[in-house]
Design a protein around this motif. Structure first.
Motif, short mmCIF file in Angstrom:
data_model
loop_
_atom_site.label_atom_id
_atom_site.label_comp_id
_atom_site.label_asym_id
_atom_site.label_seq_id
_atom_site.Cartn_x
_atom_site.Cartn_y
_atom_site.Cartn_z
N LEU A 46 48.03 33.55 38.14
CA LEU A 46 48.89 32.40 37.82
C LEU A 46 48.20 31.66 36.68
CD1 LEU A 46 51.31 30.62 38.67
CD2 LEU A 46 49.79 29.50 40.31
N LEU A 47 48.82 31.72 35.50
CA LEU A 47 48.19 31.16 34.30
C LEU A 47 48.93 29.95 33.79
CD1 LEU A 47 47.54 34.39 32.26
CD2 LEU A 47 45.85 32.60 32.62
N GLY A 48 48.19 29.04 33.21
CA GLY A 48 48.84 27.88 32.59
C GLY A 48 47.82 26.84 32.26
N PRO A 49 48.12 25.99 31.26
CA PRO A 49 47.16 24.95 30.88
C PRO A 49 47.04 23.89 31.96
CG PRO A 49 49.23 24.65 29.72
CD PRO A 49 49.37 25.91 30.51
N ASN A 50 46.06 23.00 31.81
CA ASN A 50 45.93 21.90 32.78
C ASN A 50 47.23 21.12 32.84
OD1 ASN A 50 43.30 22.62 33.18
ND2 ASN A 50 42.44 21.04 31.84
N GLY A 51 47.63 20.80 34.06
CA GLY A 51 48.84 20.00 34.23
C GLY A 51 50.11 20.84 34.30
N ALA A 52 49.99 22.17 34.21
CA ALA A 52 51.18 23.04 34.24
C ALA A 52 51.87 23.01 35.60
CB ALA A 52 50.79 24.47 33.90
N GLY A 53 51.11 22.69 36.65
CA GLY A 53 51.70 22.65 37.98
C GLY A 53 51.15 23.71 38.92
N GLU A 104 41.82 28.27 40.53
CA GLU A 104 40.82 28.16 39.46
C GLU A 104 39.39 28.41 39.99
OE1 GLU A 104 41.20 26.74 36.07
OE2 GLU A 104 43.28 26.08 36.11
N PRO A 105 39.15 29.55 40.63
CA PRO A 105 37.84 29.77 41.23
C PRO A 105 36.72 29.91 40.20
CG PRO A 105 39.10 31.81 41.26
CD PRO A 105 40.03 30.72 40.76
N THR A 106 37.09 30.11 38.93
CA THR A 106 36.05 30.37 37.93
C THR A 106 35.85 29.21 36.96
OG1 THR A 106 37.71 31.36 36.49
CG2 THR A 106 36.49 32.86 37.93
N ALA A 123 33.18 36.36 35.19
CA ALA A 123 33.54 37.78 35.23
C ALA A 123 33.13 38.36 36.58
CB ALA A 123 32.86 38.52 34.09
N LYS A 124 31.96 37.95 37.09
CA LYS A 124 31.48 38.52 38.35
C LYS A 124 32.39 38.12 39.51
CE LYS A 124 26.52 38.77 37.40
NZ LYS A 124 25.28 38.07 37.71
N ILE A 125 32.81 36.87 39.53
CA ILE A 125 33.69 36.41 40.62
C ILE A 125 35.02 37.15 40.57
CG2 ILE A 125 35.02 34.40 41.48
CD1 ILE A 125 32.07 34.29 42.31
N LEU A 126 35.55 37.34 39.37
CA LEU A 126 36.83 38.06 39.28
C LEU A 126 36.66 39.52 39.67
CD1 LEU A 126 38.19 36.26 36.17
CD2 LEU A 126 39.26 36.30 38.41
N ASN A 127 35.51 40.12 39.27
CA ASN A 127 35.25 41.50 39.69
C ASN A 127 35.19 41.60 41.20
OD1 ASN A 127 35.16 42.24 37.08
ND2 ASN A 127 32.93 42.41 36.95
N LEU A 128 34.61 40.58 41.82
CA LEU A 128 34.52 40.56 43.28
C LEU A 128 35.93 40.55 43.89
CD1 LEU A 128 32.97 40.24 45.92
CD2 LEU A 128 32.72 37.80 45.44
N LEU A 129 36.83 39.79 43.32
CA LEU A 129 38.21 39.77 43.84
C LEU A 129 38.85 41.15 43.70
CD1 LEU A 129 39.51 36.30 42.54
CD2 LEU A 129 38.46 36.85 44.74
N VAL A 130 38.57 41.81 42.57
CA VAL A 130 39.12 43.16 42.37
C VAL A 130 38.56 44.12 43.42
CG1 VAL A 130 39.25 45.11 40.76
CG2 VAL A 130 39.50 42.78 39.91
N GLY A 147 42.21 45.99 50.66
CA GLY A 147 43.65 45.83 50.44
C GLY A 147 44.05 44.36 50.43
N LEU A 148 43.07 43.49 50.16
CA LEU A 148 43.33 42.05 50.15
C LEU A 148 44.30 41.68 49.01
CD1 LEU A 148 42.28 39.30 51.40
CD2 LEU A 148 40.65 39.25 49.51
N THR A 149 45.37 41.00 49.36
CA THR A 149 46.29 40.49 48.35
C THR A 149 45.67 39.22 47.76
OG1 THR A 149 48.09 41.27 49.75
CG2 THR A 149 48.69 39.78 47.97
N VAL A 150 45.75 39.07 46.44
CA VAL A 150 45.10 37.92 45.80
C VAL A 150 46.10 37.19 44.90
CG1 VAL A 150 43.22 37.20 44.25
CG2 VAL A 150 42.86 39.13 45.81
N LEU A 151 46.16 35.87 45.07
CA LEU A 151 46.90 35.02 44.14
C LEU A 151 45.87 34.09 43.53
CD1 LEU A 151 49.47 33.81 42.89
CD2 LEU A 151 49.84 32.53 45.00
N VAL A 152 45.59 34.28 42.23
CA VAL A 152 44.48 33.54 41.61
C VAL A 152 44.98 32.79 40.39
CG1 VAL A 152 43.75 35.67 40.39
CG2 VAL A 152 42.17 33.77 40.59
N SER A 153 44.65 31.49 40.30
CA SER A 153 45.09 30.72 39.15
C SER A 153 43.94 30.54 38.16
CB SER A 153 45.63 29.36 39.57
OG SER A 153 44.58 28.50 39.92
N SER A 154 44.30 30.36 36.90
CA SER A 154 43.31 30.17 35.85
C SER A 154 44.00 29.61 34.62
CB SER A 154 42.66 31.51 35.51
OG SER A 154 41.81 31.38 34.40
#
Ligand code: ATP
Length: 297
Positions: A35-42, A156-158, A167-174, A181-188
């Motif tokens: 889930l991507l978007g600038p600050n304040g996107a919602g 925004e975990p990163t 990069a390491k945290i995102l690799n961990l999610l992958v 088989g963990l489903t991930v919804l990650v914002s940034s």
């Protein structure tokens, strides 16, 4: 395809701010959705509504087939990681995880597994507040894993981490997605990192979903790029000799990529290897205004 999250036409207003304006998205089981978007996107508002932590004004939300605001059973098996993890500061990480395990009825072996999987081995007896920002985020992920989640929502975990840790945290999610088989919804708000790990992108700005789909499709629709660099004239030369029509404006070089994103990134990495510093790469599509920015090269 089983849908673990369904959001349809969701609206949310805070006083004069219309934070969400008819947002719709779906998360398929087993996917990584960025889930991507600038600050304040919602983004945070949307994630809180998906988790049932906040009431929506209008629209439909289903988390595991139930309304998260009305039915707490919807949150069973949903782990959450925030930008700045908040866990009891002075307790050793392992004790924190054991306490969580008692709540969830998880075995000690599963706690050890969560420690190993999240890369916390060797740090598990340190108090939470003695950990680096990256290790704190790993502890938060381990804490979520102890409940044996099917879905991890990471807001925004990163954003509080340096580029290597990000990069390491995102690799961990992958890895967790592949292994469990963990489903991930990650914002940034950084396109380059989420692009790399997501099977599906949702781009928001000012409370609306602007683009949605597989990364290559979404990227294909974003063509106006602004590169901020230490040496715009040299970058302009490199881009021109690669066939791009670019223009220099202060420290920025702007160009229409016209679908040749791969070629652009090759030129940028060649430029970086020649000593140019690339400060940022922004996609500045009409109406999206810097929706997404890149990391420093
Ligand atoms: P950020 O990365 O900065 O958190 P975001 O994309 O997560 O950005 P939100 O935090 O969801 O965006 O905010 C969306 C809009 O709603 C912003 O204009 C914000 O100021 C506003 N907003 C969010 N929460 C509240 C609140 N509790 N009261 C008033 N306004 C709010």
């Amino acid at each position: 395809m089983e849908k673990i999250v369904v959001v349809s036409e969701v609206w949310k207003r805070f006083g004069k701010v219309q934070a969400l304006q008819g947002v719709s998205l779906e998360v398929n089981k087993g996917a990584i959705v960025g889930l991507l978007g600038p600050n304040g996107a919602g983004k945070t508002t949307l994630l809180r509504i998906i988790l049932g932590l906040m009431r929506r004004d209008r629209g439909l939300v289903e988390l595991q087939g139930r309304d998260p605001y009305r039915d707490p059973r919807s949150r069973h098996g949903v782990g959450v990681v925030f930008e700045r993890p908040v866990l009891p500061e002075s307790l050793p990480v392992k004790e924190l995880l054991m306490a969580a395990a008692r709540i969830h009825g998880t075995s000690k072996d599963q706690v050890d597994e969560a420690i190993a999987e999240s890369g916390l081995e060797g740090h598990e007896w340190k108090p939470f507040n003695a950990l680096s920002a990256g290790l704190k985020q790993r502890a938060a992920i381990a804490h979520a894993l102890v409940s044996d989640p099917v879905l991890l929502i990471a807001d925004e975990p990163t954003s509080n981490l340096d580029p290597l840790e990000r990069a390491k945290i995102l690799n961990l999610l992958v890895e967790l997605n592949a292994r469990r088989g963990l489903t991930v919804l990650v914002s940034s708000h950084v396109v380059s990192e989420v692009l790399r790990v997501s099977q599906e992108l949702v781009i928001m700005s000012r409370g609306r979903v602007r683009l949605r789909g597989p990364p290559e499709e979404v990227l294909g629709g974003l063509n106006i790029v602004r590169v901020r660099t230490s040496d715009p004239e040299s970058l302009w030369k490199l881009l021109s000799s690669a066939g791009f029509e670019a223009r220099v404006s202060g420290l920025n070089v702007e160009l229409d990529v016209d679908g040749a994103h791969g070629k652009l990134f090759k030129v940028l990495s060649a430029a970086a290897s020649q000593g140019l510093t690339i400060y940022s790469v922004d996609f500045v599509e009409a109406g999206l205004e810097n929706v997404i920015g890149g990391e420093d090269a």
